[in-house]
Scaffold this motif. Structure first.
Motif, PDB file in Angstrom:
ATOM      1  N   ASP A 161      57.861  95.346 -34.225  1.00 51.01           N
ATOM      2  CA  ASP A 161      58.607  94.129 -33.877  1.00 51.01           C
ATOM      3  C   ASP A 161      58.763  94.070 -32.357  1.00 51.01           C
ATOM      4  O   ASP A 161      59.658  94.692 -31.775  1.00 51.01           O
ATOM      5  CB  ASP A 161      59.989  94.200 -34.554  1.00 51.01           C
ATOM      6  CG  ASP A 161      60.828  92.964 -34.270  1.00 51.01           C
ATOM      7  OD1 ASP A 161      60.357  92.106 -33.494  1.00 51.01           O
ATOM      8  OD2 ASP A 161      61.941  92.868 -34.815  1.00 51.01           O
ATOM      9  N   PHE A 188      55.132  87.127 -24.565  1.00 52.83           N
ATOM     10  CA  PHE A 188      54.759  87.230 -25.984  1.00 52.83           C
ATOM     11  C   PHE A 188      53.528  86.377 -26.301  1.00 52.83           C
ATOM     12  O   PHE A 188      52.691  86.754 -27.108  1.00 52.83           O
ATOM     13  CB  PHE A 188      55.932  86.838 -26.896  1.00 52.83           C
ATOM     14  CG  PHE A 188      57.028  87.877 -26.921  1.00 52.83           C
ATOM     15  CD1 PHE A 188      56.723  89.230 -26.948  1.00 52.83           C
ATOM     16  CD2 PHE A 188      58.371  87.501 -26.911  1.00 52.83           C
ATOM     17  CE1 PHE A 188      57.718  90.196 -26.960  1.00 52.83           C
ATOM     18  CE2 PHE A 188      59.376  88.463 -26.921  1.00 52.83           C
ATOM     19  CZ  PHE A 188      59.055  89.814 -26.943  1.00 52.83           C
ATOM     20  N   ALA A 211      60.238  87.520 -22.317  1.00 55.82           N
ATOM     21  CA  ALA A 211      59.297  88.612 -22.024  1.00 55.82           C
ATOM     22  C   ALA A 211      58.269  88.125 -21.006  1.00 55.82           C
ATOM     23  O   ALA A 211      57.804  86.989 -21.058  1.00 55.82           O
ATOM     24  CB  ALA A 211      58.591  89.046 -23.298  1.00 55.82           C
ATOM     25  N   ALA A 216      60.420  97.941 -28.572  1.00 59.22           N
ATOM     26  CA  ALA A 216      59.244  97.211 -29.062  1.00 59.22           C
ATOM     27  C   ALA A 216      58.300  98.141 -29.809  1.00 59.22           C
ATOM     28  O   ALA A 216      57.970  99.222 -29.335  1.00 59.22           O
ATOM     29  CB  ALA A 216      58.518  96.573 -27.884  1.00 59.22           C
ATOM     30  N   SER A 230      59.890  91.889 -30.494  1.00 56.21           N
ATOM     31  CA  SER A 230      61.095  91.220 -29.980  1.00 56.21           C
ATOM     32  C   SER A 230      62.207  92.222 -29.664  1.00 56.21           C
ATOM     33  O   SER A 230      63.215  91.870 -29.059  1.00 56.21           O
ATOM     34  CB  SER A 230      61.601  90.175 -30.983  1.00 56.21           C
ATOM     35  OG  SER A 230      62.197  90.817 -32.082  1.00 56.21           O
ATOM     36  N   ARG A 261      61.413  92.503 -20.265  1.00 60.09           N
ATOM     37  CA  ARG A 261      62.271  91.346 -20.542  1.00 60.09           C
ATOM     38  C   ARG A 261      63.125  91.033 -19.310  1.00 60.09           C
ATOM     39  O   ARG A 261      63.678  91.953 -18.696  1.00 60.09           O
ATOM     40  CB  ARG A 261      63.181  91.743 -21.720  1.00 60.09           C
ATOM     41  CG  ARG A 261      64.120  90.700 -22.192  1.00 60.09           C
ATOM     42  CD  ARG A 261      65.038  91.293 -23.253  1.00 60.09           C
ATOM     43  NE  ARG A 261      64.353  91.650 -24.494  1.00 60.09           N
ATOM     44  CZ  ARG A 261      63.846  90.773 -25.359  1.00 60.09           C
ATOM     45  NH1 ARG A 261      63.902  89.487 -25.103  1.00 60.09           N
ATOM     46  NH2 ARG A 261      63.281  91.171 -26.473  1.00 60.09           N
TER      47      ARG A 261
END
Ligand SMILES: Cc1cc2nc3c(=O)[nH]c(=O)nc-3n(C[C@H](O)[C@H](O)[C@H](O)COP(=O)(O)OP(=O)(O)OC[C@H]3O[C@@H](n4cnc5c(N)ncnc54)[C@H](O)[C@@H]3O)c2cc1C
Length: 390
Positions: free
Chosen positions: A140, A240, A188, A137, A142, A178
């Motif tokens: 980005d 997120f 997440a 991370a 993700s 995650r």
């Protein structure tokens, strides 16, 4: 449209301004403000001064000891605090604690608030926020690699984070990880954990350009850390979404504080330019310098308007993602230009530590990277604009 600042906020700004001028700026040469930020004992001393003046953590809800300021109120208070880089530390409205307090006030349950938010809000303790990873991370999120494995009664967290501000001496950490398996596998989630556990390892302190954040920045590791179910922050799988709850206002409060530093740099540069002479007149009377002061003024004004507008949008209950992205780019780049021009106006003096401008210049560079690099915000704005959502 009314740009008048309400009287109570004007009073608060004047009180913070006076406090920063009289009690904090004289401490800027204290050796306890080192290359990794103010030491913890120095921070506690600064905080106790602000507490004595009733100025601590103005952004925190009243029930947790703050003044319960909204976003616009914060814009006024934090700019005044930012007039010294130690001001936000003293008022306990510096990153990452300020953003963590905001997030916890929004999503933590009552037990979590009593256990972690209350002592944090009082300034007795600090916290950190662990999201960024060396190759996971970053811009980005993700790419998040840190995993939380569901086990009986909770989760086992493993992974490495870096650039984690204030990890040393922090009482607790908010971890982004995650889920490795189960119904919400891959989702997440945020977890709360006390830092004094052997499964949390501080690997090394990074040597970075900036030096205003207490505790500096760290590489840290979670080695199979057990976190009980009740210490999940908010709901499982909403990491997120909560990151946005934290980041949109948090990047705006960075803008507010750095705006105060830009005003300070401009004041120092203007003072020098109106006293120092060259070629028969003051520096300010030379067009090249006068124009730089004017450009600084316009950058500061534009940044302030962008902040106030985004704060107003947030105060209306909107997410303000676009407004805070826009303000973040405008402000971080404007403040950088202001600091650079001020160094230039000061000549050789600007390159020395005889004024705080040199430190502002070094510190503010990082702001174009953290809380989303300029390019990422431009990219996200461009997608919205191209998609007809701008
Ligand atoms: C001083 C400091 C303090 C920090 N504190 C914390 C903290 O407390 N907790 C935490 O979790 N993190 C923290 N961070 C991390 C910070 O949030 C990240 O550095 C930031 O999100 C960028 O991620 P990255 O460093 O991995 O850059 P990368 O993701 O590697 O990106 C590198 C560069 O690539 C470019 N780029 C990326 N995406 C795009 C795109 N879509 N379009 C165009 N260009 C792009 C940008 O120029 C970017 O600067 C801190 C960072 C700094 C510098």
């Amino acid at each position: 449209m009314d740009f008048a600042i309400p009287t109570d906020l004007q009073d608060l700004s004047a009180r913070i301004g006076g406090f920063v001028r009289d009690e904090i700026i004289p401490l800027e040469k204290d050796p306890r403000w080192g290359s990794h930020g103010p030491s913890e004992d120095f921070r506690l001393e600064l905080v106790s001064r602000a507490r004595a003046k009733g100025l601590l953590a103005s952004h925190v809800p009243v029930e947790f000891g703050g003044l319960g300021l909204g976003h616009f109120g914060r814009a006024i208070a934090f700019e005044a605090a930012g007039y010294s880089m130690l001001g936000p530390v003293a008022l306990h409205c510096a990153a990452p604690d300020e953003g963590n307090m905001h997030l916890m006030a929004e999503v933590a349950d009552q037990r979590q608030k009593e256990r972690w938010l209350r002592p944090l809000a009082s300034g007795e303790s600090r916290s950190c926020f662990a999201m960024t990873e060396p190759m996971g991370a970053g811009s980005d999120p993700s790419l998040l690699q840190t995993v939380a494995e569901p086990v009986a009664g909770g989760y086992r967290i493993s992974g490495r984070k870096w650039l984690i501000t204030g990890a040393e001496d922090a009482r607790f950490v908010i971890i982004m990880a995650r889920l490795s398996s189960g119904e919400r596998a891959g989702a997440a989630t945020m977890f709360l954990a006390d830092m004094d556990q052997p499964e949390i390892v501080l690997e090394r302190q990074l040597d970075s350009m900036d030096s205003s954040f207490t505790g500096g920045h760290w590489v840290m590791r979670f080695d199979n850390l057990f976190v009980p179910e009740e210490d999940v922050l908010g709901a499982v799988g909403e990491g997120f979404r909560y990151a946005q709850v934290r980041l949109a206002p948090a990047r705006l409060t960075h803008c507010m504080r750095w705006l105060g530093s830009a005003v300070r740099a401009q004041d120092i540069a203007r003072d020098y330019a109106t006293r120092r002479t060259a070629f028969g007149k003051t520096l300010a009377e030379h067009e090249g310098i006068g124009f730089m002061l004017a450009d600084n003024d316009m950058d500061i004004h534009t940044a302030r308007l962008a902040i106030w507008h985004a704060a107003w949008v947030l105060d209306q209950g909107h997410k303000g993602n676009m407004e805070s992205s826009r303000a973040k780019v405008i402000c971080s780049e404007a403040v950088w230009r202001v600091a650079d021009r001020c160094v230039q106006i000061l000549g050789g003096l600007g390159l020395t530590r005889d004024t705080v401008v040199e430190r502002i210049f070094r510190d503010v560079r990082a702001f174009r990277v953290y809380d989303g690099p300029s390019e990422v915000h431009r990219w996200s704005l461009a997608r919205r604009i191209a998609g007809g959502r701008g």
